[in-house]
Design an enzyme around this catalytic site. Structure first.
Site, PDB file in Angstrom:
ATOM      1  N   ASP A 194      11.125  33.052  90.667  1.00 23.58           N
ATOM      2  CA  ASP A 194      10.106  32.764  89.657  1.00 23.58           C
ATOM      3  C   ASP A 194       8.851  33.549  90.022  1.00 23.58           C
ATOM      4  O   ASP A 194       8.619  33.852  91.192  1.00 23.58           O
ATOM      5  CB  ASP A 194       9.785  31.271  89.599  1.00 23.58           C
ATOM      6  CG  ASP A 194       8.865  30.914  88.427  1.00 23.58           C
ATOM      7  OD1 ASP A 194       8.693  31.742  87.505  1.00 23.58           O
ATOM      8  OD2 ASP A 194       8.294  29.802  88.428  1.00 23.58           O
ATOM      9  N   SER A 195       8.056  33.868  89.007  1.00 26.52           N
ATOM     10  CA  SER A 195       6.779  34.529  89.273  1.00 26.52           C
ATOM     11  C   SER A 195       5.924  33.629  90.161  1.00 26.52           C
ATOM     12  O   SER A 195       5.201  34.088  91.026  1.00 26.52           O
ATOM     13  CB  SER A 195       6.040  34.776  87.956  1.00 26.52           C
ATOM     14  OG  SER A 195       5.843  33.554  87.288  1.00 26.52           O
TER      15      SER A 195
ATOM     16  N   TYR B 143       2.930  36.122  85.330  1.00 28.06           N
ATOM     17  CA  TYR B 143       3.467  37.281  84.617  1.00 28.06           C
ATOM     18  C   TYR B 143       3.202  37.203  83.100  1.00 28.06           C
ATOM     19  O   TYR B 143       3.250  38.214  82.408  1.00 28.06           O
ATOM     20  CB  TYR B 143       4.994  37.333  84.781  1.00 28.06           C
ATOM     21  CG  TYR B 143       5.534  37.801  86.112  1.00 28.06           C
ATOM     22  CD1 TYR B 143       4.715  38.006  87.212  1.00 28.06           C
ATOM     23  CD2 TYR B 143       6.903  38.034  86.256  1.00 28.06           C
ATOM     24  CE1 TYR B 143       5.255  38.422  88.436  1.00 28.06           C
ATOM     25  CE2 TYR B 143       7.443  38.460  87.460  1.00 28.06           C
ATOM     26  CZ  TYR B 143       6.614  38.648  88.546  1.00 28.06           C
ATOM     27  OH  TYR B 143       7.148  39.063  89.732  1.00 28.06           O
ATOM     28  N   GLY B 144       3.011  35.979  82.634  1.00 29.83           N
ATOM     29  CA  GLY B 144       3.070  35.719  81.186  1.00 29.83           C
ATOM     30  C   GLY B 144       2.104  36.472  80.301  1.00 29.83           C
ATOM     31  O   GLY B 144       2.335  36.593  79.106  1.00 29.83           O
TER      32      GLY B 144
ATOM     33  N   CYS C 137      12.671  31.788  85.499  1.00 34.29           N
ATOM     34  CA  CYS C 137      11.408  32.174  84.868  1.00 34.29           C
ATOM     35  C   CYS C 137      11.763  32.709  83.477  1.00 34.29           C
ATOM     36  O   CYS C 137      12.529  33.669  83.358  1.00 34.29           O
ATOM     37  CB  CYS C 137      10.754  33.256  85.713  1.00 34.29           C
ATOM     38  SG  CYS C 137       9.280  33.989  84.984  1.00 34.29           S
ATOM     39  N   ASN C 138      11.225  32.068  82.458  1.00 30.74           N
ATOM     40  CA  ASN C 138      11.525  32.511  81.090  1.00 30.74           C
ATOM     41  C   ASN C 138      10.960  33.893  80.815  1.00 30.74           C
ATOM     42  O   ASN C 138      11.561  34.692  80.109  1.00 30.74           O
ATOM     43  CB  ASN C 138      10.926  31.528  80.080  1.00 30.74           C
ATOM     44  CG  ASN C 138      11.660  30.220  80.081  1.00 30.74           C
ATOM     45  OD1 ASN C 138      12.501  29.982  79.227  1.00 30.74           O
ATOM     46  ND2 ASN C 138      11.371  29.357  81.035  1.00 30.74           N
TER      47      ASN C 138
ATOM     48  N   CYS D 105       8.991  27.535  79.574  1.00 34.30           N
ATOM     49  CA  CYS D 105       8.389  28.119  80.775  1.00 34.30           C
ATOM     50  C   CYS D 105       8.663  27.110  81.874  1.00 34.30           C
ATOM     51  O   CYS D 105       8.391  25.904  81.693  1.00 34.30           O
ATOM     52  CB  CYS D 105       6.888  28.315  80.571  1.00 34.30           C
ATOM     53  SG  CYS D 105       6.011  28.737  82.101  1.00 34.30           S
TER      54      CYS D 105
ATOM     55  N   HIS E 224       7.235  26.383  84.510  1.00 38.35           N
ATOM     56  CA  HIS E 224       6.051  25.650  84.982  1.00 38.35           C
ATOM     57  C   HIS E 224       5.753  24.413  84.120  1.00 38.35           C
ATOM     58  O   HIS E 224       5.142  23.462  84.587  1.00 38.35           O
ATOM     59  CB  HIS E 224       4.814  26.545  84.926  1.00 38.35           C
ATOM     60  CG  HIS E 224       4.736  27.550  86.022  1.00 38.35           C
ATOM     61  ND1 HIS E 224       5.555  28.641  86.080  1.00 38.35           N
ATOM     62  CD2 HIS E 224       3.922  27.617  87.103  1.00 38.35           C
ATOM     63  CE1 HIS E 224       5.238  29.355  87.154  1.00 38.35           C
ATOM     64  NE2 HIS E 224       4.265  28.760  87.786  1.00 38.35           N
TER      65      HIS E 224
HETATM   66  N1  DGL Z   1       7.626  30.112  85.152  1.00 31.47           N
HETATM   67  C1  DGL Z   1       7.368  31.287  84.364  1.00 31.47           C
HETATM   68  C2  DGL Z   1       8.123  31.170  83.042  1.00 31.47           C
HETATM   69  O1  DGL Z   1       9.090  30.398  82.982  1.00 31.47           O
HETATM   70  C3  DGL Z   1       5.889  31.475  84.342  1.00 31.47           C
HETATM   71  C4  DGL Z   1       5.419  32.699  83.754  1.00 31.47           C
HETATM   72  C5  DGL Z   1       4.148  33.295  84.262  1.00 31.47           C
HETATM   73  O2  DGL Z   1       4.119  33.729  85.412  1.00 31.47           O
HETATM   74  O3  DGL Z   1       3.219  33.385  83.467  1.00 31.47           O
HETATM   75  O4  DGL Z   1       7.852  31.839  82.070  1.00 31.47           O
END
Ligand code: DGL
Length: 265
Positions: free
Chosen positions: A7-8, A39-40, A70-71, A184, A186
């Site tokens: 995951d990010s 990352y989003g 991570c989506n 997401c 998170h």
């Molecule tokens: N957990 C990531 C997701 O499912 C978070 C993305 C991010 O880093 O903004 O998209």
């Protein structure tokens, strides 16, 4: 060989926690790219590059299979990595995402109007709409991006989340959706808050309720992959940045003390 979890940030820990309940026998390597997260709000090319580097690291460190927990990475990098990188660089290894398994499960609920809440990059990629259309052309899908949520979550600032969350959910509620996918990893931490805001009639779907069983089913269907996995029940936690806050959050989300190790790649 291990199961890699990427995951990010630390949101993937919600998934891993539930996965090890279903599949405690395997060895896992969890990697959070905290140095570069979130990352989003980044561009597709950068998300692809970051995800590829992380995948390379996990494959080099003996992962037979990687779950992009991570989506955003699943939306922007999975397909291209599977097509252009995996078959040439690591044939025989596997890279799986969280978007399609979530959709497959949610379509079983026979919902006519579905909402998606996810990061800006995931929403702009249109991945949920494209993948849902492949399986069901009748369902109406409404999506909304929530660019501030991951930062609030990772910075332990949920006390500020309520009005922002209300604003992000309003457009979906006004479309009379019957269910909302928290797209997401998170957002698992927000599930109760979201449910309270949208009310009991809207089903709130969080991926840690879906992915563990999907992974178990996948491994049962693929003994050639499962057979290569070592079974000592060990979990290694790694991150590309390490601050005191990260350790506390990781402990809170995973439910017990974990030894986060700093790595570079
Ligand atoms: N957990 C990531 C997701 O499912 C978070 C993305 C991010 O880093 O903004 O998209």
């Amino acid at each position: 060989m291990k199961i890699g979890f990427f995951d990010s940030g630390l949101g993937g820990l919600f998934l891993l926690k539930k996965v090890i309940k279903v599949l405690p026998q395997y060895d896992y390597l969890f990697l959070a790219d905290l140095r570069q997260s979130p990352y989003g709000n980044r561009s597709p090319q950068v998300i692809y590059d970051f995800t590829r580097e992380a995948a390379e690291y996990l494959f080099k460190n003996d992962c037979q299979i990687i779950i992009l927990a991570c989506n955003t990475a699943s939306a922007l990098a999975l397909r291209k990595l599977q097509q252009e990188y995996l078959s040439t660089s690591y044939p025989g290894r596997r890279l799986l995402g969280v978007v399609v398994p979530t959709i497959e499960e949610v379509l079983k609920y026979k919902i006519k109007r579905l909402g998606i809440l996810a990061t800006k990059a995931t929403i702009e990629s249109g991945v949920y709409i494209k993948e849902i259309r492949k399986l069901n052309s009748k369902i109406r899908v409404f999506q909304y991006s929530a660019p501030l949520l991951v930062s609030l979550i990772e910075n332990n600032s949920l006390r500020w989340a309520e009005p922002i969350l209300r604003a992000y959910l309003k457009p979906l509620v006004s479309k009379k959706v019957e269910a909302i996918i928290l797209g997401c990893t998170h957002y698992a931490v927000l599930k109760k808050r979201v449910q309270k805001i949208v009310g009991p009639k809207i089903k709130v779907i969080s991926q840690e309720e879906i992915i563990p069983q999907k992974l178990a089913d996948y491994l049962a269907r693929h003994p050639e992959i499962a057979g290569k996995l070592s079974k000592t029940g060990k979990i290694i936690f790694e991150t590309t940045d390490l601050g005191a806050d990260f350790c506390q959050i990781a402990k809170k989300w995973f439910g017990k003390n974990i030894d986060l190790k700093l790595v570079a790649y």
